[in-house]
Design an enzyme around this catalytic site. Structure first.
Site, PDB file in Angstrom:
ATOM      1  CG  HIS A  72      -0.532  -0.046   2.561  1.00 53.75           C
ATOM      2  ND1 HIS A  72       0.032   1.358   3.032  1.00 53.75           N
ATOM      3  CD2 HIS A  72       0.239  -1.047   3.236  1.00 53.75           C
ATOM      4  CE1 HIS A  72       0.697   1.096   4.390  1.00 53.75           C
ATOM      5  NE2 HIS A  72       0.857  -0.414   4.563  1.00 53.75           N
ATOM      6  CG  ASP A  74      -3.386   3.550   2.497  1.00 50.85           C
ATOM      7  OD1 ASP A  74      -2.700   2.486   2.212  1.00 50.85           O
ATOM      8  OD2 ASP A  74      -4.189   3.311   3.466  1.00 50.85           O
ATOM      9  CD  GLU A 140      -2.466  -1.824   5.674  1.00 49.41           C
ATOM     10  OE1 GLU A 140      -2.428  -2.866   6.460  1.00 49.41           O
ATOM     11  OE2 GLU A 140      -1.951  -0.828   5.956  1.00 49.41           O
ATOM     12  CD  GLU A 169       1.781  -3.920   5.883  1.00 51.28           C
ATOM     13  OE1 GLU A 169       2.730  -3.071   6.525  1.00 51.28           O
ATOM     14  OE2 GLU A 169       0.595  -3.454   5.491  1.00 51.28           O
ATOM     15  CG  HIS A 358       1.470   3.790  12.174  1.00 56.16           C
ATOM     16  ND1 HIS A 358       0.023   3.332  12.607  1.00 56.16           N
ATOM     17  CD2 HIS A 358       1.845   3.060  11.031  1.00 56.16           C
ATOM     18  CE1 HIS A 358      -0.317   2.613  11.381  1.00 56.16           C
ATOM     19  NE2 HIS A 358       0.702   2.664  10.468  1.00 56.16           N
TER      20      HIS A 358
END
Length: 390
Positions: A72, A74, A140, A169, A358
């Site tokens: 992904h 995003d 995602e 990932e 994150h």
């Protein structure tokens, strides 16, 4: 000339593709892959109460085996950009680290595989004895409704049949080469609502307080031991994540209250058997005249375990050759879009180190991006060479 994974990663990071915005990331990939001979499709999906999402499917070669790289572009929001030492969408390299939102999760992984595939095709030519595809979503980090799950169905309708997949990932907890995800626990979320009768706190006989009932329900859930785990998975766990009445007053008995929970469960359970267990447990609690409503969220996922020895061995050998480490075959952690892909072909996950994903100042080592590209490249050579020698 060899494709630079780091440069591609910088280009992607500079695209502010916060879910559900495409932000230029898919356009960048489309131009990159299209110029190398890939057939590229941009597909937008819609659904009720969710934003429209753009996705990308790119493919080159023909016939089996058909290997697909999934990921992904995003990213989660950056938060207050003033908290970042380097701008979240600048792609700055400092002290051997590449900074930016998505550097670890997972634009660095997308870039590494893109560079590896470009080099592989440039070396072998488009007729390398199989097919390589990219399945890239912009959904995602969001509801995961208009992304991979629908793109898989779209690709199937276009006649594509996948034989194996790697999701890029960030699977490594400490160092590149620590772990390959060969399975995931499932995820089930739900909301419990208890309805009573609102009233004055001084006159409880005229009301029916829902909170003690909710407390008894949550105690019953908290007392559950779902399982002890097994040789494949850690134990399932149920976590109560929210309790709320929406009541700001001290002298009012609320009319209703609710709680939310999430369960990460292993293959001792199916989605149906787990839902039945939770429903049975809650319905056994004496609530008197209070009413109970239980709603399970629609985004639940099943656990899975990949046993494809060809896929796992080719990737494990590539990791060991490039890092000197034998990766753990892990099923820990959260969930990913692999939960959708496992219904179409064997899937594993392997990417960068995920310690900063994150977070403010998300970053990855430049050397790790280059090494990840080398791992993916070695995997492609082994996977297609092995398939063509059968």
């Amino acid at each position: 000339m060899s494709a630079s994974a780091v440069t591609i990663a910088q280009d992607l990071i500079r695209c502010p593709s916060v879910t559900p915005a495409e932000g230029g990331a898919l356009a960048s990939l489309e131009a990159l892959l299209g110029s190398a001979g890939f057939s590229v499709s941009r597909v937008t999906f819609q659904d009720e109460d969710t934003p429209d999402v753009e996705n990308l499917f790119a493919t080159i070669g023909s016939g089996a085996p058909h290997f697909v790289f999934a990921g992904h572009t995003d990213v989660v929001p950056a938060g207050d950009e003033n908290d970042w030492n380097h701008g979240p969408f600048e792609g700055v390299i400092d002290g051997g680290m590449l900074y930016g939102r998505g550097a670890a999760d997972m634009k660095g992984g997308v870039a590494a595989f893109a560079a590896a595939a470009l080099d592989y095709v440039a070396d072998k030519g488009a007729d390398f004895g199989g097919t390589i595809s990219f399945l890239i979503t912009g959904d995602e980090e969001g509801p995961a409704v208009n992304g991979t799950v629908k793109l898989l169905d779209w690709a199937k309708d276009q006649g594509h049949r996948f034989d194996a997949c790697i999701v890029g990932e960030p699977t490594n907890p400490e160092r590149l080469g620590d772990a390959i995800k060969v399975g995931r626990r499932g995820s089930l979320s739900g909301t419990i609502t208890v309805q009573g009768v609102q009233g004055h706190a001084a006159y409880p006989h005229l009301a029916d307080n829902p909170i003690p009932g909710l407390v008894r329900l949550l105690a019953a859930l908290d007392a559950l031991t779902l399982d002890d785990g097994n040789e494949r998975f850690q134990p399932s766990n149920l976590e109560i994540v929210s309790v709320d009445t929406g009541n700001p007053a001290f002298n009012v008995i609320p009319a209703r209250c609710e709680a939310r929970f999430n369960i990460r469960y292993n293959d001792e359970w199916t989605l149906a058997s787990l839902k039945a267990k939770i429903t049975e447990t809650l319905e056994a609690v004496d609530l008197g005249n209070l009413s109970l409503d239980l709603e399970f969220k629609r985004d639940a996922s099943e656990s899975f375990l990949t046993r494809d020895e060809t896929l796992i061995k080719a990737l494990s050998d590539a990791v060991a050759a490039e890092t000197g480490r034998t990766p753990e075959l892990s099923t820990g952690g959260g969930t990913s879009d692999a939960r959708f892909i496992k219904n179409f072909c064997p899937v594993v996950e392997f990417g960068l180190v995920g310690q900063t994903m994150h977070k403010v100042d998300e970053c990855v080592a430049v050397a790790d991006i280059d090494r990840l590209k080398a791992i993916y490249g070695r995997f492609l050579d082994s996977y297609f060479s092995g398939a063509n020698n059968i």
